[in-house]
Design an enzyme around this catalytic site. Structure first.
Site, PDB file in Angstrom:
ATOM      1  NE  ARG A  85      -3.040   2.691   2.770  1.00  0.00           N
ATOM      2  CZ  ARG A  85      -3.181   3.380   3.892  1.00  0.00           C
ATOM      3  NH1 ARG A  85      -2.915   2.832   5.062  1.00  0.00           N
ATOM      4  NH2 ARG A  85      -3.604   4.618   3.863  1.00  0.00           N
ATOM      5  CG  HIS A 129      -1.274   8.993   3.828  1.00  0.00           C
ATOM      6  ND1 HIS A 129      -1.400   7.628   4.009  1.00  0.00           N
ATOM      7  CD2 HIS A 129      -0.925   9.475   5.037  1.00  0.00           C
ATOM      8  CE1 HIS A 129      -1.119   7.304   5.271  1.00  0.00           C
ATOM      9  NE2 HIS A 129      -0.825   8.410   5.909  1.00  0.00           N
ATOM     10  CD  GLU A 174      -5.061   7.397  10.319  1.00  0.00           C
ATOM     11  OE1 GLU A 174      -4.572   8.458  10.753  1.00  0.00           O
ATOM     12  OE2 GLU A 174      -4.760   6.282  10.766  1.00  0.00           O
ATOM     13  CG  ASN A 296      -5.351   3.282   8.867  1.00  0.00           C
ATOM     14  OD1 ASN A 296      -5.497   2.346   8.075  1.00  0.00           O
ATOM     15  ND2 ASN A 296      -4.949   4.477   8.486  1.00  0.00           N
ATOM     16  CE1 TYR A 298      -0.079   2.773  13.778  1.00  0.00           C
ATOM     17  CE2 TYR A 298      -2.102   3.701  12.889  1.00  0.00           C
ATOM     18  CZ  TYR A 298      -0.803   3.258  12.711  1.00  0.00           C
ATOM     19  OH  TYR A 298      -0.232   3.300  11.458  1.00  0.00           O
ATOM     20  CD  GLU A 370      -1.815   3.785   8.345  1.00  0.00           C
ATOM     21  OE1 GLU A 370      -1.548   4.219   9.487  1.00  0.00           O
ATOM     22  OE2 GLU A 370      -1.996   4.536   7.370  1.00  0.00           O
TER      23      GLU A 370
HETATM   24  C1  BGC Z   1      -1.074   7.558   9.653  1.00  0.00           C
HETATM   25  C2  BGC Z   1       0.371   7.350   9.293  1.00  0.00           C
HETATM   26  C3  BGC Z   1       1.219   7.551  10.529  1.00  0.00           C
HETATM   27  C4  BGC Z   1       0.825   6.503  11.552  1.00  0.00           C
HETATM   28  C5  BGC Z   1       1.624   6.547  12.836  1.00  0.00           C
HETATM   29  C6  BGC Z   1      -1.478   6.916  10.940  1.00  0.00           C
HETATM   30  O1  BGC Z   1      -2.327   7.761  11.613  1.00  0.00           O
HETATM   31  O2  BGC Z   1      -1.904   7.143   8.601  1.00  0.00           O
HETATM   32  O3  BGC Z   1       0.697   8.260   8.297  1.00  0.00           O
HETATM   33  O4  BGC Z   1       2.578   7.489  10.251  1.00  0.00           O
HETATM   34  O5  BGC Z   1      -0.504   6.692  11.897  1.00  0.00           O
HETATM   35  O6  BGC Z   1       1.411   7.749  13.526  1.00  0.00           O
END
Ligand code: BGC
Ligand code: BGC
Length: 456
Positions: A85, A129, A174, A296, A298, A370
Site C-alpha cells: 500500500r 494521505h 484517515e 487503521n 493503533y 494500518e
Molecule cells: C497515519 C500514518 C502515521 C501513523 C503513525 C497513521 O495515523 O496514517 O501516516 O505514520 O498513523 O502515527
C-alpha cells in the site's frame, strides 16, 4: 540474521484463510523525498515553520524513495507479502492541484506500479494521505467544497494512468486525524486550530471520497475502499459525566466518519453543523457502496469529563483547549510504545466485533490497512510482540465471525513521522536517514518467517 537467535519461543500464530491479504503500508510524503520534483503541499509549508516538527526535520529527502523505489520494492518482495500500500502525491501529479498534469509525476507512479507487478506484489494505491496541494490551501483547502471536486478530477487522472494495474484503491487516509490534528488542533498541516469549526473539513473530505468512488467506477476500477482510523473509546469511569464525554469523543472519532459512509447519515446533531445546501444529496454521494472498508488501528482511547481548568487534558502530546467537552486519560496497566501509546491488542478484537454489531449487513468486508508501533532498535522484539499479539486479536475476531480479509503493517520503512519528524520509527526496515541505508529489523525477519510458513 543474528537477531532471530534472541527471539523468544512463541506459539505459532493460528492459521489465516488462504486468500487473506498480507501487506505493508507507506505514504508518499513520508518516504518519497524528491520535493524539488513536485508541487508544494500543505506539509511543506507547515514544516517550514520552526517548532511545528519536533526535531526540526523536513520531508524534502525523507527516505529518498523516489530514487530508491527499486530497492524498496525488493524489500517488499523478499518479505513475502502479497500487497504493498503506497499513496500517490497529489501535488506530484498536479502541481497546482488542478489543471496541468506533470507527466514526470505520473511516470513515477507508473514505474513504481510496474516494478511491483514485476516483483509479483499487488499495488494498493491510496489517493490522499494528507499532502494537499498548497495552491488549493490558498483557496481554503478542505474548508472549500471545490477541493472535493478537484480531488475527483485528480482521481480520474491517476486512474487513467495506473488503473489497469492497481488491484485495490483507497480514496482517503484517515479523514478523522486530518480533521482533528490538521484542522481542529493545529498539530498537523495545514495547522488550523478551528476546534468545532473544523467540521466542514470532515464533510468535504467525505464528499471527496464519494466523488472519487464515482470517478474510479467510471474509470472501470472495482476494488474500492477507504482507510479510516478507529479505536474503541473507553469511559474513564461509570460516572454519567464520564460516559457522556466518552460517547461524544467516540462520535467525533468513530461514528462521524463511519456512519455517513456505511449508513448514509450523520450521527444525531451533526448534519446541522455541516456546510452545503443539500446535505441529503451529499450523503448519497458519501454513501456510494464500497467493496471493502479499511481500518487503521493503533490503540484504544480512554476519555472522561473535562478536567478542571489548568490540570491539562492532552491528545497526541498537545495540551487540549479547556473548552472541549471531554478529556483523554491515561490507560494504565499496559506496556507503551516509544510514542507512549498503550499496547492493547484485545481492543482490536473489541473494535472489529463492535463494527460488525453496529453496521451488520451494511458493513462490507474489512481490511486492516494500518497497524504498527514505534520502537527504536534493530532487534525490535517489542514490535514483534505487538504485531504477534494484534494478529492473534484479529484472528479472534475472525473466529467470532467478523469478515476481515487482510492486514497491512505500518510501516515498511522508518519514515518522516509527521510532527515528530524522524524521531519515531515505525518501520520493519531501519533507515539511516543520513546515509539512506536500509537494514531489515528482527521484525522483518519474523514476519517473513510467518509468511513463509503459511504457504503450502
Ligand atoms: C497515519 C500514518 C502515521 C501513523 C503513525 C497513521 O495515523 O496514517 O501516516 O505514520 O498513523 O502515527
Ligand atoms: C466502536 C464504537 C463506534 C463504532 C462506530 C465501533 O467499533 O467500538 O465505539 O461507535 O465502531 O464507529
Amino acid at each position: 540474521m543474528a537477531a532471530s537467535a534472541a527471539t523468544p519461543a512463541r506459539e505459532p500464530l493460528p492459521s489465516f484463510p488462504r486468500d487473506f491479504l498480507w501487506g505493508v503500508s507507506t505514504s508518499a510524503h513520508q518516504i518519497e523525498g524528491a520535493a524539488d520534483r513536485r508541487g508544494a503541499s500543505v506539509w511543506d509549508a507547515f514544516t517550514a515553520v520552526p517548532g511545528n516538527v519536533k526535531d526540526g526535520s523536513t520531508a524534502e529527502v525523507a527516505c529518498d524513495h523516489y530514487h530508491r523505489y527499486r530497492e524498496d520494492v525488493a524489500l517488499v518482495r523478499d518479505l513475502g507479502v502479497d500487497a504493498y500500500r503506497f499513496s500517490v502525491s497529489w501535488p506530484r501529479v498536479l502541481p497546482a492541484g488542478a489543471g496541468a498534469v506533470d507527466p514526470a509525476g505520473l511516470d513515477f507512479y507508473d514505474r513504481l506500479v510496474d516494478e511491483l507487478c514485476t516483483a509479483g506484489v499487488r499495488p494498493v494505491a491510496t489517493l490522499f494521505h494528507w499532502d494537499t496541494p498548497l495552491v488549493l490551501q490558498e483557496t481554503g483547502g478542505w474548508l472549500n467544497r471545490g477541493t472535493a471536486e478537484r480531488f475527483a478530477d485528480y482521481t480520474a487522472v491517476v486512474a487513467a494512468r495506473i488503473g489497469d494495474r492497481v488491484t485495490k484503491w483507497i480514496t482517503l487516509n484517515e479523514p478523522a486525524e486530518h480533521t482533528l490534528l490538521g484542522h481542529a488542533l493545529g498539530q498537523h498541516a495545514p495547522g488550523e486550530r478551528l476546534l468545532f469549526d473544523a467540521l466542514p473539513a470532515a464533510h468535504h473530505q467525505l464528499l471527496a471520497h464519494g466523488l472519487a468512488v464515482r470517478a474510479l467506477r467510471a474509470a472501470g476500477a472495482h476494488d474500492i475502499g477507504i482507510a479510516n482510523s478507529h479505536g474503541p473509546t473507553w469511559p474513564a469511569s461509570a460516572d454519567p459525566a464520564d460516559t457522556a464525554a466518552a460517547d461524544f469523543y467516540d462520535l467525533l472519532l468513530n461514528r462521524l466518519f463511519a456512519d455517513p459512509l456505511l449508513l448514509g447519515r450523520y450521527p444525531d446533531g451533526i448534519a446541522e453543523l455541516m456546510p452545503g445546501d443539500d446535505i441529503d444529496a451529499d450523503l448519497s454521494v458519501i454513501a456510494e457502496p464500497l467493496d471493502w472498508y479499511g481500518i487503521n488501528f493503533y490503540q484504544p482511547t480512554k476519555v472522561g469529563a473535562p478536567l478542571p481548568e489548568g490540570t491539562g487534558g492532552e491528545f497526541a502530546g498537545v495540551a487540549l483547549p479547556p473548552e472541549l467537552p471531554f478529556s483523554p486519560r491515561e490507560i494504565e496497566g499496559h506496556p507503551v510504545t516509544d510514542f507512549g501509546w498503550p499496547v492493547v491488542p484485545e481492543a482490536l478484537t473489541e473494535l472489529l466485533t463492535a463494527f460488525r454489531d453496529r453496521y451488520a449487513d451494511r458493513l462490507p468486508p474489512l481490511v486492516i490497512t494500518e497497524n504498527g508501533c514505534s520502537y527504536e532498535g534493530l532487534d525490535d522484539q517489542e514490535r514483534i510482540a505487538y504485531l504477534d499479539s494484534h494478529l492473534r486479536a484479529l484472528h479472534r475476531a475472525l473466529d467470532a465471525g467478523v469478515d476481515v480479509r487482510g492486514y497491512f503493517v505500518w510501516s515498511l520503512i522508518d519514515n518522516f513521522e509527521w510532527a515528530e519528524g524522524f524521531r519515531r520509527r515505525f518501520g520493519l526496515v531501519h533507515v539511516d536517514h543520513a546515509t539512506q541505508t536500509r537494514t531489515p529489523k528482527a521484525s522483518y525477519h519474523w514476519l517473513r518467517e510467518v509468511l513463509r510458513t503459511r504457504r503450502p
